[in-house]
Design a protein around this motif. Structure first.
Motif, PDB file in Angstrom:
ATOM      1  N   HIS A   1     -22.720 -44.247   5.799  1.00 39.60           N
ATOM      2  CA  HIS A   1     -23.670 -45.216   5.265  1.00 39.60           C
ATOM      3  C   HIS A   1     -24.386 -45.946   6.403  1.00 39.60           C
ATOM      4  CE1 HIS A   1     -25.317 -48.446   2.843  1.00 39.60           C
ATOM      5  NE2 HIS A   1     -24.761 -49.308   3.688  1.00 39.60           N
ATOM      6  N   ARG A   2     -23.595 -46.342   7.399  1.00 41.21           N
ATOM      7  CA  ARG A   2     -24.201 -47.079   8.508  1.00 41.21           C
ATOM      8  C   ARG A   2     -25.189 -46.211   9.278  1.00 41.21           C
ATOM      9  NH1 ARG A   2     -20.351 -50.658  11.975  1.00 41.21           N
ATOM     10  NH2 ARG A   2     -21.526 -49.493  13.528  1.00 41.21           N
ATOM     11  N   GLN A   3     -24.780 -44.952   9.465  1.00 41.30           N
ATOM     12  CA  GLN A   3     -25.687 -44.043  10.175  1.00 41.30           C
ATOM     13  C   GLN A   3     -26.991 -43.858   9.407  1.00 41.30           C
ATOM     14  OE1 GLN A   3     -23.415 -40.551  10.929  1.00 41.30           O
ATOM     15  NE2 GLN A   3     -22.606 -41.340  12.863  1.00 41.30           N
ATOM     16  N   LYS A   4     -26.848 -43.731   8.100  1.00 42.97           N
ATOM     17  CA  LYS A   4     -28.043 -43.539   7.270  1.00 42.97           C
ATOM     18  C   LYS A   4     -28.949 -44.766   7.359  1.00 42.97           C
ATOM     19  CE  LYS A   4     -29.557 -42.929   2.668  1.00 42.97           C
ATOM     20  NZ  LYS A   4     -29.217 -43.479   1.354  1.00 42.97           N
ATOM     21  N   GLN A   5     -28.327 -45.919   7.293  1.00 46.42           N
ATOM     22  CA  GLN A   5     -29.109 -47.157   7.408  1.00 46.42           C
ATOM     23  C   GLN A   5     -29.854 -47.204   8.741  1.00 46.42           C
ATOM     24  OE1 GLN A   5     -29.793 -49.453   5.157  1.00 46.42           O
ATOM     25  NE2 GLN A   5     -28.678 -48.154   3.744  1.00 46.42           N
ATOM     26  N   ALA A   6     -29.132 -46.817   9.796  1.00 42.37           N
ATOM     27  CA  ALA A   6     -29.748 -46.866  11.126  1.00 42.37           C
ATOM     28  C   ALA A   6     -30.961 -45.933  11.177  1.00 42.37           C
ATOM     29  CB  ALA A   6     -28.730 -46.479  12.180  1.00 42.37           C
ATOM     30  N   LEU A   7     -30.817 -44.733  10.593  1.00 45.75           N
ATOM     31  CA  LEU A   7     -31.934 -43.773  10.597  1.00 45.75           C
ATOM     32  C   LEU A   7     -33.109 -44.292   9.780  1.00 45.75           C
ATOM     33  CD1 LEU A   7     -30.272 -40.281  10.309  1.00 45.75           C
ATOM     34  CD2 LEU A   7     -31.682 -41.160  12.156  1.00 45.75           C
ATOM     35  N   LEU A   8     -32.784 -44.857   8.615  1.00 42.54           N
ATOM     36  CA  LEU A   8     -33.847 -45.408   7.772  1.00 42.54           C
ATOM     37  C   LEU A   8     -34.598 -46.502   8.507  1.00 42.54           C
ATOM     38  CD1 LEU A   8     -32.309 -45.655   4.199  1.00 42.54           C
ATOM     39  CD2 LEU A   8     -34.238 -44.280   4.952  1.00 42.54           C
ATOM     40  N   LEU A   9     -33.850 -47.315   9.207  1.00 43.47           N
ATOM     41  CA  LEU A   9     -34.455 -48.410   9.938  1.00 43.47           C
ATOM     42  C   LEU A   9     -35.373 -47.871  11.039  1.00 43.47           C
ATOM     43  CD1 LEU A   9     -34.260 -51.439   9.759  1.00 43.47           C
ATOM     44  CD2 LEU A   9     -32.622 -51.396  11.639  1.00 43.47           C
ATOM     45  N   LYS A  10     -34.906 -46.826  11.679  1.00 41.14           N
ATOM     46  CA  LYS A  10     -35.716 -46.214  12.728  1.00 41.14           C
ATOM     47  C   LYS A  10     -37.055 -45.732  12.156  1.00 41.14           C
ATOM     48  CE  LYS A  10     -33.220 -44.173  16.519  1.00 41.14           C
ATOM     49  NZ  LYS A  10     -32.374 -43.042  16.880  1.00 41.14           N
ATOM     50  N   GLY A  48     -12.757 -43.735   2.911  1.00 37.37           N
ATOM     51  CA  GLY A  48     -13.533 -44.972   2.888  1.00 37.37           C
ATOM     52  C   GLY A  48     -14.184 -45.226   4.231  1.00 37.37           C
ATOM     53  N   PHE A  49     -13.416 -45.027   5.266  1.00 39.11           N
ATOM     54  CA  PHE A  49     -13.946 -45.262   6.605  1.00 39.11           C
ATOM     55  C   PHE A  49     -15.099 -44.306   6.906  1.00 39.11           C
ATOM     56  CE2 PHE A  49     -13.830 -44.655  11.247  1.00 39.11           C
ATOM     57  CZ  PHE A  49     -14.088 -45.971  11.611  1.00 39.11           C
ATOM     58  N   TRP A  50     -14.848 -43.043   6.536  1.00 42.36           N
ATOM     59  CA  TRP A  50     -15.890 -42.015   6.760  1.00 42.36           C
ATOM     60  C   TRP A  50     -17.180 -42.370   6.007  1.00 42.36           C
ATOM     61  CZ3 TRP A  50     -18.079 -38.607   3.173  1.00 42.36           C
ATOM     62  CH2 TRP A  50     -18.884 -37.591   3.731  1.00 42.36           C
TER      63      TRP A  50
END
Lengths: 253, 440
Positions: free
Chosen positions: B25-34, B18-20
Motif C-alpha cells: 500500500h505504501r509503495q503504491k501511494q508513493a508511486l501515485l504521489l510521484k 498484514g505487513f506485506w
C-alpha cells in the motif's frame, strides 16, 4: 620528416605502378574478395560488398568513416574522390571500371583484418538506413516501431502503416506536441503506453511499417486520431469526422 | 498441541500478510504521489509560462524600435513552444482541448514569422500590430483563468490524478474542478476569432493537399474499380473492392483493396476527382535480391513510363533489405522540381513495384513557366558559407516555408564529415533553406 613523406609517396607510387602492371584483377578477386560481387553499387546500396568497398577505400585513405555496409554520403564522396584521382568518370557509381581500378589499387586489402569487425562477421545485413534531411533520429524510429507494435500488432500491415502515419501527421499538426517522444508519451494518448505494451520488442513488420510511413505513405488519409470502436472509452472521439476503417481501427480527424 | 501450533502459524501468517499488504500500500501511494507530482509540475509550469508569454506579448506591443521587437517576438515564440510542451504532459488528450493548443501554436508561428524576417525591409505592419494586440488580450483571458484554477488547486488540494480518473470515465457523469476549468477555457478560446495573418494562412494552406490542382470529373465507384484494374494491368475488376472514405478525409477519395488469386493483396488510394491513384502498397514477402539498385531503378523507370510519368529524374535511392526505395522528381529545362516527387518501392527479387506514392506529384505537378535566374552559379556561390566545400550544384525549384515556389541554386557541399544541401535564391541570393543530410 619531409624525407620520410617523399619516401612514402615514392613507395606508394611504385606499389601502384607495380599493381597496375602485374596484378590480374580476376584471379585476385577470386582469391581474396568473395564478397565483391558484380552488382553496381550506388548511393543507397547496402550489403557486404559495400563493406568491402569501404574497407578498400579506407585502406588507401579515401574513406575515413565507419565500415558499416551502407553506401551513404561519405562513401559517395570517397568514391567520387577516388574516381577523380584515378582519372575515371566521376559519377559516384561503382561499376566494373571503378571496381577494377580499386581492386588494383588495394592489393593489400585483407577483408578479415580491415575495419575491425568488417569482413569476418557472420551477420552481413547492415542496419536499415535512410538518407534524409528529416529531423528524426534513429532512436525516434525505434520508439515509433515500439509504439506501432504495441498499438497495432494484430492489425493488417496496411493498418500498421496507417498508425505510424497518424503519429507523423500529429507531428505536423498544431494540436500536438512537437516531437515523436512528446506525441507518444502524451498522457492518455496511446493505450499501449498506458498499459506498458509499448515496451514489447517490435517485429520486422512494425519496423517496415514505420519506414514506409517515413517515406511518405499514409494509408490513414491524413488522420490524427484512431480508435478501436469495441474498446473506446471516450465519447468525444466518436464526434470526430471519420475517414475510414482499417482492420479494427477507425481513423478520424 | 497441534491446535496451538496451528494457531501460532495462523497468527504469524496474518502478521506477515498484514505487513506485506501495508508495505504494498505504501509503495503504491508513493508511486501515485510521484505521478501526481509530475502532473502538478507540468500544470504549474504551464501557468507560469502562460503569464510569461503574456508579458512578452505586452512588451512586443510596447516597444518602438525594430531592434527590440525581434528579441521580444523570439521570446514569445520560445515561450509558446514551452507552454505547448507543458500541455502535452497533462492528461488532456482525452478531452477537447484542441482549440487552445492550436491557439498556442498560432501565437508561436506568428511571432516566429515576424521575428525572423528582415525588419528593415519589411517592418511590422499596422494589421500585424493589431493582431498582436488581440493575441495579447486573448492570452490575458487564458492566463487569468489558469491562475484562478491554479489558486483553487493549491487552496483545495485538488489532485490531477482525480482529474485523470474523471476524464477516463466518460460513462458516468463526474464532476471535477480541474476538468471543468479546462473545459471552460477551451470554450472561451473557441470563441476567439481566427488570427488574421497572411503568413499564418500561407503556412496553414501549405500543409493542406491542393486538390484544386487536380483536373477531371468525379469518378464513380465502378469507374474507380476499372481505373484500378487498368493501373495494375489486370484484365477485369474481379477481386477489387472500392470504398469511399468518410467526411474526415481532406479531399474526397476512395480506399481500394485488391485481392489477387495468388493471395497477394494490393491497397490503393484514389482521388474521386479525376480518379487518380495517389498511392499503392503491395505487402508481399520479398525474396533474396536478384538485381542491384541500378537494375531496380531501371525497372522503376520502366514502370513510371508505362504509367504516364514523363521527365522524371532520380533524386535518391535507398536499399532496405531486399527492396529499393527510389524517389524521383520532375525535371524541367534542367531544373529539379522538388515539389513534384514520386516515390517507388521496387522489390529487388523480380523487379516488380511493390509501392508507389504519387500524392505530391499529383497535387503539385503542372507545366511551369520558369524564370531565368538573375544570378550566375558563380555569383550564387558567393552566398554560400566559405566553410562549406561545394561538391555539386544544380538549379532547383523548391517550396519555401510559406509554400511559395522559388527558383534556387542547390549546392551540395561538405563540411568536415557532414553533407549539406544549401538552397540560394537564384534571383536575389537569399539563403532559402539549408538541410543537413543525416544517415538514420
Amino acid at each position: 620528416m619531409r624525407v620520410r613523406w617523399s619516401l612514402m609517396a615514392a613507395g606508394l607510387s611504385l606499389l601502384m605502378a607495380f599493381a597496375t602492371l602485374h596484378a590480374n584483377p580476376t584471379t585476385f578477386e577470386k582469391h581474396a574478395a568473395p564478397t565483391f560481387t558484380s552488382r553496381i553499387l550506388v548511393k543507397g546500396s547496402t550489403g557486404i560488398d559495400v563493406r568491402e568497398l569501404q574497407g578498400r577505400l579506407q585502406l588507401i585513405g579515401f574513406y575515413k568513416g565507419k565500415i558499416d555496409g551502407i553506401f551513404g554520403w561519405r562513401t559517395y564522396w570517397a568514391v567520387r574522390n577516388f574516381q577523380y584521382k584515378f582519372g575515371l568518370r566521376v559519377d559516384g557509381k561503382v561499376g566494373v571500371k571503378t571496381r577494377e581500378k580499386l581492386v588494383r589499387a588495394t592489393r593489400n586489402y585483407n577483408p578479415w583484418k580491415s575495419g575491425g569487425t568488417s569482413g569476418g562477421k557472420a551477420n552481413p545485413t547492415p542496419a536499415p538506413v535512410v538518407h534524409s534531411s528529416s529531423r528524426l533520429s534513429a532512436n525516434d524510429l525505434k520508439l515509433l516501431a515500439n509504439a506501432v507494435y504495441g498499438e497495432s500488432r494484430g492489425e493488417p500491415y496496411i493498418g500498421q502503416v496507417a498508425v505510424a502515419g497518424v503519429i507523423f501527421n500529429r507531428l505536423e499538426h498544431s494540436q500536438f506536441p512537437n516531437s515523436i517522444s512528446g506525441i507518444i508519451f502524451q498522457p492518455g494518448a496511446f493505450t499501449a503506453v498506458a498499459d506498458g505494451q509499448i515496451w514489447l520488442t517490435p517485429n520486422e513488420t512494425a519496423k517496415k511499417a514505420v519506414r514506409d510511413a517515413l517515406n511518405g505513405w499514409d494509408p490513414s488519409g491524413g488522420a490524427i486520431y484512431y480508435f478501436n470502436p469495441e474498446t473506446a472509452t471516450s465519447k468525444w472521439i466518436w464526434s470526430r469526422p471519420q475517414i475510414k476503417k482499417i482492420g479494427k481501427h477507425i481513423f478520424c480527424r | 498441541m497441534i491446535k496451538r501450533i496451528l494457531t501460532i502459524v495462523a497468527v504469524v501468517a496474518l502478521v506477515v500478510t498484514g505487513f506485506w499488504g501495508y508495505r504494498e500500500h505504501r509503495q503504491k501511494q508513493a508511486l501515485l504521489l510521484k505521478a501526481e507530482n509530475q502532473y502538478q509540475r507540468a500544470f504549474h509550469d504551464l501557468s507560469s509560462n502562460m503569464s510569461l508569454l503574456q508579458d512578452e506579448l505586452g512588451k512586443a506591443l510596447a516597444v518602438n524600435t525594430q531592434r527590440q521587437l525581434t528579441p521580444c517576438l523570439s521570446n514569445v515564440w520560445r515561450v509558446s513552444y514551452t507552454t505547448q510542451s507543458d500541455v502535452g504532459q497533462l492528461p488532456l488528450s482525452l478531452m477537447p482541448f484542441n482549440r487552445t493548443q492550436e491557439f498556442l501554436r498560432d501565437i508561436g508561428e506568428f511571432s516566429y514569422r515576424v521575428a525572423i524576417r528582415d525588419q528593415k525591409k519589411e517592418p511590422l505592419s499596422n494589421e500585424e500590430w493589431k493582431t498582436l494586440q488581440s493575441l495579447y488580450n486573448e492570452s490575458k483571458e487564458i492566463e487569468q483563468d489558469l491562475q484562478a484554477l491554479q489558486a483553487d488547486v493549491l487552496d483545495q488540494n485538488l489532485r490531477w490524478m482525480d482529474a485523470e480518473l474523471a476524464l477516463s470515465q466518460t460513462r458516468k457523469k463526474t464532476d471535477n474542478q480541474i476538468v471543468d476549468g479546462f473545459k471552460a477555457m477551451e470554450k472561451k478560446v473557441s470563441g476567439f476569432p481566427e488570427i488574421q495573418s497572411d503568413t499564418l494562412n500561407a503556412v496553414k494552406t501549405r500543409m493542406k493537399p491542393h486538390i484544386n490542382n487536380v483536373s477531371g470529373t468525379d469518378a464513380s465507384v465502378e469507374e474507380a474499380a476499372k481505373k484500378t484494374a487498368a493501373f495494375l494491368g489486370k484484365a477485369d475488376t474481379t477481386g477489387i473492392t472500392v470504398q469511399k472514405n468518410g467526411q474526415g478525409m481532406p479531399y474526397p477519395a476512395y480506399s481500394i483493396t485488391v485481392q489477387e488469386p495468388d493471395n497477394q493483396k494490393y491497397y490503393l488510394g484514389m482521388t474521386v476527382k479525376g480518379g487518380y491513384v495517389t498511392w499503392l502498397v503491395n505487402d508481399r514477402e520479398v525474396k533474396e535480391a536478384a538485381m542491384d539498385m541500378v537494375a531496380g531503378q531501371e525497372k522503376g523507370e520502366q514502370w513510371l513510363t508505362a504509367h504516364g510519368y514523363k521527365d522524371l529524374s532520380l533524386l535518391k535511392a535507398e536499399q532496405y533489405d531486399n527492396t529499393g526505395i527510389y524517389t524521383f522528381s520532375a525535371k524541367q529545362d534542367d531544373v529539379i522540381i522538388y515539389p513534384d516527387t514520386v516515390t517507388l518501392k521496387v522489390a529487388l527479387d523480380n523487379g516488380t513495384v511493390t509501392g508507389f506514392n504519387g500524392q505530391d506529384y499529383l497535387f503539385h505537378h503542372k507545366k511551369r513557366t520558369l524564370q531565368k535566374p538573375e544570378l550566375t552559379v558563380k555569383q550564387a556561390r558567393k552566398y554560400v558559407s566559405p566553410h562549406t566545400q561545394i561538391q555539386e550544384q544544380n538549379l532547383a525549384l523548391i517550396e519555401n516555408d510559406l509554400g511559395k515556389e522559388v527558383l534556387t541554386y542547390e549546392f551540395i557541399g561538405t563540411m568536415d564529415d557532414d553533407t549539406y544541401k544549401i538552397y540560394i535564391n537564384a534571383q536575389n541570393g537569399d539563403e532559402e533553406k539549408v538541410e543537413k543530410l543525416k544517415q538514420i
